[in-house]
Each structure stands twice: as structure tokens, then as C-alpha cells.
Design an enzyme around this catalytic site. Structure first.
Site, mmCIF file in Angstrom:
data_model
loop_
_atom_site.group_PDB
_atom_site.id
_atom_site.type_symbol
_atom_site.label_atom_id
_atom_site.label_comp_id
_atom_site.label_asym_id
_atom_site.label_seq_id
_atom_site.Cartn_x
_atom_site.Cartn_y
_atom_site.Cartn_z
ATOM 1 N N SER A 168 0.855 -1.189 0.000
ATOM 2 C CA SER A 168 0.000 0.000 0.000
ATOM 3 C C SER A 168 0.891 1.239 0.000
ATOM 4 O O SER A 168 1.684 1.421 -0.913
ATOM 5 C CB SER A 168 -0.961 -0.027 1.197
ATOM 6 O OG SER A 168 -1.861 1.064 1.134
ATOM 7 N N THR A 169 0.809 2.071 1.040
ATOM 8 C CA THR A 169 1.561 3.324 1.073
ATOM 9 C C THR A 169 3.053 3.077 0.898
ATOM 10 O O THR A 169 3.653 2.312 1.630
ATOM 11 C CB THR A 169 1.328 4.056 2.410
ATOM 12 O OG1 THR A 169 -0.057 4.038 2.724
ATOM 13 C CG2 THR A 169 1.843 5.484 2.342
ATOM 14 N N HIS A 194 -2.769 -0.941 -3.487
ATOM 15 C CA HIS A 194 -3.936 -0.073 -3.343
ATOM 16 C C HIS A 194 -3.806 1.135 -4.275
ATOM 17 O O HIS A 194 -3.020 2.041 -4.026
ATOM 18 C CB HIS A 194 -4.074 0.417 -1.893
ATOM 19 C CG HIS A 194 -4.292 -0.684 -0.914
ATOM 20 N ND1 HIS A 194 -3.996 -0.570 0.425
ATOM 21 C CD2 HIS A 194 -4.784 -1.942 -1.071
ATOM 22 C CE1 HIS A 194 -4.294 -1.691 1.049
ATOM 23 N NE2 HIS A 194 -4.774 -2.543 0.161
ATOM 24 N N MET A 287 0.104 1.304 4.952
ATOM 25 C CA MET A 287 -0.659 1.769 6.102
ATOM 26 C C MET A 287 -1.821 0.811 6.377
ATOM 27 O O MET A 287 -2.423 0.274 5.456
ATOM 28 C CB MET A 287 -1.188 3.175 5.793
ATOM 29 C CG MET A 287 -2.139 3.769 6.792
ATOM 30 S SD MET A 287 -2.614 5.450 6.265
ATOM 31 C CE MET A 287 -3.366 5.109 4.674
ATOM 32 N N ASP A 290 -4.359 -4.398 6.038
ATOM 33 C CA ASP A 290 -4.725 -5.262 4.923
ATOM 34 C C ASP A 290 -3.550 -6.165 4.550
ATOM 35 O O ASP A 290 -2.417 -5.706 4.431
ATOM 36 C CB ASP A 290 -5.138 -4.415 3.711
ATOM 37 C CG ASP A 290 -5.636 -5.258 2.553
ATOM 38 O OD1 ASP A 290 -6.167 -6.352 2.812
ATOM 39 O OD2 ASP A 290 -5.500 -4.812 1.397
#
Length: 354
Positions: A168-169, A194, A287, A290
Site C-alpha cells: 500500500s503506502t 492499493h 498503512m 490489509d
């Protein structure tokens, strides 16, 4: 701790909307709003904000040029404010390559009911960016930690191995760093990052240009083949399923998981169910949580599970949660992830899984 934020955008209306969202949020302090890079430079020097929101298209100096200069002179967490277009996707991916932490879409000012959910997304990403301040400064000097040599070719025929990667991030650059080192002959790779629709297509195309593997955004129904990597499209879950003797990519419009679609957990769960010990799971920077439960499912079915270590993460959220659950066999610096993964696959091919 109060997070200080500088808003940089050439639109007075966007500056007003973003500024009001930040100014009225508990735990945030708006230090100023700049209409171009030169005004932004002066405010950065005066206030040293914790986070900057940055527009890409600005007069006199564009956002990418300003970002490049900022990361050299005063590395600061930046969240890009991007248009959801093909050009916007390309520019945003370039910004992430230059060191931006994350991005949000331009707010849709004509849809009032969506502004509250947009505000929640913006503030969440600003908090994550502020928490990544030390990582941003490390990345300015050394992006991924000490790297280890990786062979340019790999032969693991007959093992039916699949590699599943979630992020993600900070994940676009982490995935790029990892995939660029992976050799010809790798087992099929499935990936969930994401990102919104359109951005995943541009991301897959950028990866395909820079990697030995053939990288593509999933359309649904593709056989998972060695030497190929398959990226979940924005707003659709990616699942790995069996079709006769083949493993194939399937897409789902099921509800978001952890507010994400595509979700890493959905992909990892499907890999756990159909591949078991013939899979390897890799959870990179991000972050939230997930992917942690899905990685645990893979671990419990005998898969080898790796997570990016805290020192090389932009945001040590998803890997941290996976470690807390006992889902991780080994934490690995990003720079050594490709070598660690290839060494494991070589052991598997020799019938000596460890």
C-alpha cells in the site's frame, strides 16, 4: 502531537477546500497555503511543515520539478493531489518515484456528500505521511537498504510455485525495486497495490518497461505463467483460482475489505486456498492491516511468508500487523528481498524447502 501541513495548489478554490479540511481537523495545524512553488519554498523554509500537499500542474514551476528540488534540499513527506486521468496517473507515478509518500485525487467540489469521505481519506493519508518523515529522510540517502546480488536467470520448472505480493503506502516504489531485480524464469507473480482505476494500468505499463518479467494489469481469466507478473486493477479484487491443471487470475466486485478494493487479504486468501505450500507471500510497506490476515492464512497452509522490515518501510503498518499475528517467517530489508525470495525458490526447486 500536532501535524503541521502546507497546502500548495494553484487553484484558490482547492486551497480553500483543503485548507478548511485541515484547519478544522483535531491534531492538525495549517501553516499556510501557497499558489506556486516559489511561495511554497518560502513557507517551507519559514515553517518546516511535517507534511505538504502538492499540486502537479502549477505556474512558473510544476509540482514535479518542485518535488525533486525539495527532496534534495529538505526531504519532507509529500502527498500529491492528482487528477484521475491518464496524464495525471503518469505524473503521479513519477512523483512517487521522486519521493512523494502517497496521493489523493482532486476533490469533487460539485458532490457535497462525497466531501466528508474525501476529508477522511485526506487526513488518514496526511497522518501516514507524517509518520513516514524519518523514512523519507532515509530514502533521500538510500532508498531500499543494502542490496544483495540476484541471478539474472532462474529455473524452477515443475514446482508450480506462485509468488503473491501485497503493498500500500510506499508500495509503488517498493514493488518496482523488487520486480526490477527478479530474474528471467521466475514463477508467476500476482500483485495487489492499493490504487484507483487507471493508475494500476499506468503502473503496470511502467513496470513492464523496466523489468525482466512481463507485467500486465489483470483483465480476468489469464493463465498464470512463469516469467509473468499480474497486477490487480483498481476497484476490483484479484483472486487466484484453479482451472483444470492451470492457475488463473479472476476478478471480483465483492465489497471492499479494510476499505480497499483491490484488497491484499482477498488475494492472499485465494492463494492460500488453491496453492498452499506451493506459494510464497510477500507483504511490503503500507498503512493499516490489509494483507496481515491473508498472509497468516498462507503461513498456516505451508507457504513461505516474507515481510519488509521496519527500517526500509515508508509505513510499517501492514508488515507490523502481520508480524504481530505470527504470520511472518522472515522480515527482510527491501534491498535484500529479491535475493531472499530467489534463494527460497532455488531451495524449493532442489526439493529442500526450509
Amino acid at each position: 502531537m500536532t501535524i503541521s501541513v502546507l497546502v500548495v495548489d494553484d487553484s484558490a478554490l482547492i486551497r480553500q477546500v483543503l485548507g478548511e479540511m485541515i484547519r478544522t481537523a483535531p491534531g492538525f495545524h495549517l501553516v499556510g497555503a501557497a499558489n506556486d512553488a516559489y511561495a511554497a519554498r518560502d513557507l517551507v523554509n519559514a515553517h518546516a511543515p511535517d507534511v505538504i500537499t502538492l499540486d502537479i500542474e502549477m505556474p512558473r514551476m510544476d509540482g514535479l520539478s518542485f518535488l525533486a528540488r525539495l527532496m534534495k534540499a529538505r526531504p519532507t513527506p509529500v502527498v500529491m493531489v492528482s487528477t484521475l486521468t491518464e496524464d495525471g496517473a503518469e505524473a503521479t507515478l513519477k512523483a512517487l518515484e521522486l519521493g512523494a509518500v502517497d496521493f489523493v485525487a482532486k476533490p469533487k467540489l460539485d458532490i457535497r456528500r462525497n466531501l466528508e469521505s474525501y476529508r477522511e481519506e485526506l487526513l488518514t493519508k496526511l497522518r501516514a505521511a507524517a509518520a513516514a518523515r524519518d523514512a523519507i529522510r532515509r530514502r533521500a540517502g538510500q532508498r531500499s537498504g543494502a542490496s544483495r546480488p540476484v541471478p539474472t536467470e532462474l529455473s524452477v520448472q515443475g514446482t508450480e510455485q506462485v509468488v503473491a505480493i501485497g503493498a500500500s503506502t510506499g508500495g509503488t516504489e517498493a514493488i518496482k525495486t523488487l520486480l526490477e531485480q527478479l530474474p528471467i524464469g521466475m514463477p508467476g507473480v500476482v500483485m495487489t497495490q492499493h490504487m484507483p482505476p487507471g493508475f494500476t494500468r499506468s503502473f503496470a505499463e511502467r513496470l513492464d518497461r523496466s523489468c525482466r518479467l512481463k507485467v500486465a494489469e489483470v483483465r480476468g481469466g489469464e493463465r498464470i505463467l512463469p516469467g509473468h507478473a499480474y497486477l490487480a486493477p483498481g476497484d476490483r479484487h484479484l483472486l487466484v483460482q484453479r482451472s483444470g491443471a492451470d492457475l488463473v487470475c479472476q476478478l471480483s466486485d465483492a465489497e471492499p475489505v479494510h476499505r480497499h478494493r483491490p484488497a491484499v487479504d482477498v488475494m492472499f486468501d485465494s492463494v492460500a486456498q488453491c496453492c498452499g505450500a506451493r506459494a510464497t507471500g510477500v507483504l511490503l510497506t503500507g498503512m493499516g492491516k490489509d494483507g496481515a490476515a491473508g498472509l497468516l492464512a498462507m503461513h498456516q497452509r505451508g507457504a513461505r511468508t516474507l515481510a519488509q522490515d521496519e527500517a526500509s518501510c515508508v509505513v510499517y503498518g501492514m508488515p507490523k500487523e502481520a508480524v504481530r499475528l505470527g504470520a511472518v517467517d522472515e522480515e527482510v530489508p527491501l534491498g535484500a528481498m529479491a535475493a531472499t525470495l530467489v534463494e527460497h525458490l532455488q531451495r524449493v526447486s532442489r526439493g529442500n524447502r526450509v
